[in-house]
Design a protein around this motif. Sequence first.
Motif, PDB file in Angstrom:
ATOM      1  N   ASP A  60     -38.186   0.393  -1.543  1.00 29.90           N
ATOM      2  CA  ASP A  60     -37.559   1.014  -2.708  1.00 29.90           C
ATOM      3  C   ASP A  60     -37.258  -0.047  -3.771  1.00 29.90           C
ATOM      4  OD1 ASP A  60     -34.454   1.556  -3.720  1.00 29.90           O
ATOM      5  OD2 ASP A  60     -35.757   3.320  -3.830  1.00 29.90           O
ATOM      6  N   GLU A  61     -37.425   0.297  -5.038  1.00 29.11           N
ATOM      7  CA  GLU A  61     -37.216  -0.651  -6.138  1.00 29.11           C
ATOM      8  C   GLU A  61     -35.813  -1.259  -6.138  1.00 29.11           C
ATOM      9  OE1 GLU A  61     -37.457  -0.923 -11.034  1.00 29.11           O
ATOM     10  OE2 GLU A  61     -37.997   0.955 -10.028  1.00 29.11           O
ATOM     11  N   ASP A  62     -34.794  -0.442  -5.963  1.00 28.36           N
ATOM     12  CA  ASP A  62     -33.422  -0.972  -5.965  1.00 28.36           C
ATOM     13  C   ASP A  62     -33.196  -1.954  -4.825  1.00 28.36           C
ATOM     14  OD1 ASP A  62     -32.648   0.455  -8.234  1.00 28.36           O
ATOM     15  OD2 ASP A  62     -31.962   2.175  -7.059  1.00 28.36           O
ATOM     16  N   GLU A  63     -33.679  -1.596  -3.637  1.00 30.32           N
ATOM     17  CA  GLU A  63     -33.535  -2.477  -2.486  1.00 30.32           C
ATOM     18  C   GLU A  63     -34.326  -3.764  -2.686  1.00 30.32           C
ATOM     19  OE1 GLU A  63     -31.743  -3.619   0.890  1.00 30.32           O
ATOM     20  OE2 GLU A  63     -31.375  -1.722  -0.123  1.00 30.32           O
ATOM     21  N   ALA A  64     -35.512  -3.656  -3.287  1.00 35.80           N
ATOM     22  CA  ALA A  64     -36.334  -4.842  -3.560  1.00 35.80           C
ATOM     23  C   ALA A  64     -35.592  -5.803  -4.490  1.00 35.80           C
ATOM     24  CB  ALA A  64     -37.664  -4.433  -4.180  1.00 35.80           C
ATOM     25  N   LYS A  65     -35.001  -5.270  -5.545  1.00 38.52           N
ATOM     26  CA  LYS A  65     -34.296  -6.125  -6.507  1.00 38.52           C
ATOM     27  C   LYS A  65     -33.062  -6.768  -5.878  1.00 38.52           C
ATOM     28  CE  LYS A  65     -36.112  -3.929 -10.603  1.00 38.52           C
ATOM     29  NZ  LYS A  65     -35.886  -3.216 -11.845  1.00 38.52           N
ATOM     30  N   LYS A  66     -32.314  -6.011  -5.081  1.00 41.95           N
ATOM     31  CA  LYS A  66     -31.137  -6.571  -4.406  1.00 41.95           C
ATOM     32  C   LYS A  66     -31.543  -7.689  -3.448  1.00 41.95           C
ATOM     33  CE  LYS A  66     -28.488  -2.279  -4.405  1.00 41.95           C
ATOM     34  NZ  LYS A  66     -27.983  -1.188  -3.549  1.00 41.95           N
ATOM     35  N   THR A  67     -32.588  -7.439  -2.674  1.00 39.32           N
ATOM     36  CA  THR A  67     -33.054  -8.434  -1.706  1.00 39.32           C
ATOM     37  C   THR A  67     -33.558  -9.687  -2.406  1.00 39.32           C
ATOM     38  OG1 THR A  67     -33.648  -6.686  -0.150  1.00 39.32           O
ATOM     39  CG2 THR A  67     -34.663  -8.842   0.196  1.00 39.32           C
ATOM     40  N   PHE A  68     -34.351  -9.520  -3.476  1.00 40.20           N
ATOM     41  CA  PHE A  68     -34.869 -10.675  -4.204  1.00 40.20           C
ATOM     42  C   PHE A  68     -33.722 -11.497  -4.788  1.00 40.20           C
ATOM     43  CE2 PHE A  68     -36.797 -13.115  -7.578  1.00 40.20           C
ATOM     44  CZ  PHE A  68     -37.970 -13.545  -6.998  1.00 40.20           C
ATOM     45  N   ASP A  69     -32.745 -10.825  -5.384  1.00 42.48           N
ATOM     46  CA  ASP A  69     -31.594 -11.540  -5.955  1.00 42.48           C
ATOM     47  C   ASP A  69     -30.822 -12.302  -4.885  1.00 42.48           C
ATOM     48  OD1 ASP A  69     -32.215 -10.667  -8.506  1.00 42.48           O
ATOM     49  OD2 ASP A  69     -30.769  -9.023  -8.489  1.00 42.48           O
ATOM     50  N   LEU A  70     -30.657 -11.704  -3.715  1.00 49.53           N
ATOM     51  CA  LEU A  70     -29.959 -12.375  -2.615  1.00 49.53           C
ATOM     52  C   LEU A  70     -30.751 -13.600  -2.149  1.00 49.53           C
ATOM     53  CD1 LEU A  70     -27.625 -12.480  -0.609  1.00 49.53           C
ATOM     54  CD2 LEU A  70     -28.934 -10.959   0.867  1.00 49.53           C
ATOM     55  N   LEU A  71     -32.063 -13.460  -1.983  1.00 48.90           N
ATOM     56  CA  LEU A  71     -32.897 -14.604  -1.584  1.00 48.90           C
ATOM     57  C   LEU A  71     -32.843 -15.721  -2.619  1.00 48.90           C
ATOM     58  CD1 LEU A  71     -36.015 -12.732  -0.167  1.00 48.90           C
ATOM     59  CD2 LEU A  71     -34.282 -13.991   1.133  1.00 48.90           C
ATOM     60  N   LYS A  72     -32.783 -15.337  -3.885  1.00 48.65           N
ATOM     61  CA  LYS A  72     -32.680 -16.331  -4.972  1.00 48.65           C
ATOM     62  C   LYS A  72     -31.349 -17.085  -4.863  1.00 48.65           C
ATOM     63  CE  LYS A  72     -34.353 -15.740  -9.414  1.00 48.65           C
ATOM     64  NZ  LYS A  72     -34.383 -15.043 -10.720  1.00 48.65           N
ATOM     65  N   GLN A  73     -30.261 -16.361  -4.631  1.00 53.42           N
ATOM     66  CA  GLN A  73     -28.943 -16.991  -4.497  1.00 53.42           C
ATOM     67  C   GLN A  73     -28.890 -17.928  -3.305  1.00 53.42           C
ATOM     68  OE1 GLN A  73     -25.924 -13.954  -4.305  1.00 53.42           O
ATOM     69  NE2 GLN A  73     -26.481 -13.089  -6.288  1.00 53.42           N
ATOM     70  N   LEU A  74     -29.592 -17.559  -2.225  1.00 53.68           N
ATOM     71  CA  LEU A  74     -29.605 -18.381  -1.014  1.00 53.68           C
ATOM     72  C   LEU A  74     -30.638 -19.501  -1.077  1.00 53.68           C
ATOM     73  CD1 LEU A  74     -29.295 -15.540   1.645  1.00 53.68           C
ATOM     74  CD2 LEU A  74     -27.508 -17.158   0.943  1.00 53.68           C
ATOM     75  N   ASP A  75     -31.353 -19.606  -2.192  1.00 49.63           N
ATOM     76  CA  ASP A  75     -32.391 -20.623  -2.381  1.00 49.63           C
ATOM     77  C   ASP A  75     -33.447 -20.551  -1.278  1.00 49.63           C
ATOM     78  OD1 ASP A  75     -33.617 -22.695  -3.803  1.00 49.63           O
ATOM     79  OD2 ASP A  75     -32.600 -24.230  -2.609  1.00 49.63           O
ATOM     80  N   GLU A  76     -33.913 -19.324  -1.000  1.00 42.68           N
ATOM     81  CA  GLU A  76     -34.897 -19.085   0.060  1.00 42.68           C
ATOM     82  C   GLU A  76     -36.247 -18.639  -0.473  1.00 42.68           C
ATOM     83  OE1 GLU A  76     -34.789 -19.616   3.277  1.00 42.68           O
ATOM     84  OE2 GLU A  76     -32.712 -20.244   3.380  1.00 42.68           O
ATOM     85  N   LEU A  77     -36.603 -19.022  -1.697  1.00 39.18           N
ATOM     86  CA  LEU A  77     -37.857 -18.579  -2.298  1.00 39.18           C
ATOM     87  C   LEU A  77     -38.887 -19.698  -2.378  1.00 39.18           C
ATOM     88  CD1 LEU A  77     -36.385 -16.298  -5.104  1.00 39.18           C
ATOM     89  CD2 LEU A  77     -37.355 -15.611  -2.907  1.00 39.18           C
ATOM     90  N   HIS A  78     -38.848 -20.622  -1.441  1.00 42.40           N
ATOM     91  CA  HIS A  78     -39.754 -21.772  -1.452  1.00 42.40           C
ATOM     92  C   HIS A  78     -41.218 -21.366  -1.331  1.00 42.40           C
ATOM     93  CE1 HIS A  78     -36.151 -24.167  -1.144  1.00 42.40           C
ATOM     94  NE2 HIS A  78     -35.800 -23.470  -0.076  1.00 42.40           N
ATOM     95  N   GLU A  79     -41.511 -20.253  -0.679  1.00 44.52           N
ATOM     96  CA  GLU A  79     -42.886 -19.770  -0.530  1.00 44.52           C
ATOM     97  C   GLU A  79     -43.542 -19.506  -1.875  1.00 44.52           C
ATOM     98  OE1 GLU A  79     -43.869 -16.449   1.970  1.00 44.52           O
ATOM     99  OE2 GLU A  79     -42.486 -17.128   3.503  1.00 44.52           O
ATOM    100  N   LEU A  80     -42.739 -19.249  -2.890  1.00 41.40           N
ATOM    101  CA  LEU A  80     -43.286 -18.887  -4.189  1.00 41.40           C
ATOM    102  C   LEU A  80     -43.613 -20.088  -5.070  1.00 41.40           C
ATOM    103  CD1 LEU A  80     -41.009 -15.859  -5.099  1.00 41.40           C
ATOM    104  CD2 LEU A  80     -43.288 -15.849  -4.079  1.00 41.40           C
ATOM    105  N   GLU A  81     -43.230 -21.269  -4.647  1.00 43.64           N
ATOM    106  CA  GLU A  81     -43.493 -22.459  -5.462  1.00 43.64           C
ATOM    107  C   GLU A  81     -44.990 -22.664  -5.624  1.00 43.64           C
ATOM    108  OE1 GLU A  81     -41.572 -25.656  -3.449  1.00 43.64           O
ATOM    109  OE2 GLU A  81     -39.574 -24.998  -3.993  1.00 43.64           O
ATOM    110  N   ASP A  82     -45.389 -23.097  -6.829  1.00 41.44           N
ATOM    111  CA  ASP A  82     -46.774 -23.468  -7.064  1.00 41.44           C
ATOM    112  C   ASP A  82     -47.093 -24.714  -6.277  1.00 41.44           C
ATOM    113  OD1 ASP A  82     -47.297 -21.397  -8.819  1.00 41.44           O
ATOM    114  OD2 ASP A  82     -46.776 -22.580 -10.587  1.00 41.44           O
TER     115      ASP A  82
END
Length: 86
Positions: A60-82
Motif C-alpha cells: 500500500d502507498e501509505d505503508e510504503a511511504k511510512k516504511t521508507f521514511d523510517l528506513l531513512k531515519q534509521l540510516d538503513e538505505l545503503h543498498e540504494l547508494e550508487d
Amino acid sequence: MCLSIPGKLIAITSQLDETFRVGKVSFDGIIKEVSLTLVPEANVGDYVLVHVGAAISTIDEDEAKKTFDLLKQLDELHELEDDSEK
C-alpha cells in the motif's frame, strides 16, 4: 541486516511474457532496475517491496511511504547508494 525497501514502479522496461518482466523502481528519486518476476500483479504506479534486485511483493502507498521514511531515519538505505558513492 537484510531489508526489503519500498519503491514506486515507474516503468516496465523489459517483458518476455506475463511473468518475466523487469521494471524501473523509484526510491525517493533514486531509480533502479528490478526483476518483477515474483509480482506479476504489479502495474506501473504500484508500490513494491524490493530485496536484492527483485520485487517480492506489492505494498500500500501509505505503508510504503511510512516504511521508507523510517528506513531513512534509521540510516538503513545503503543498498540504494550508487556504485560511484561507495
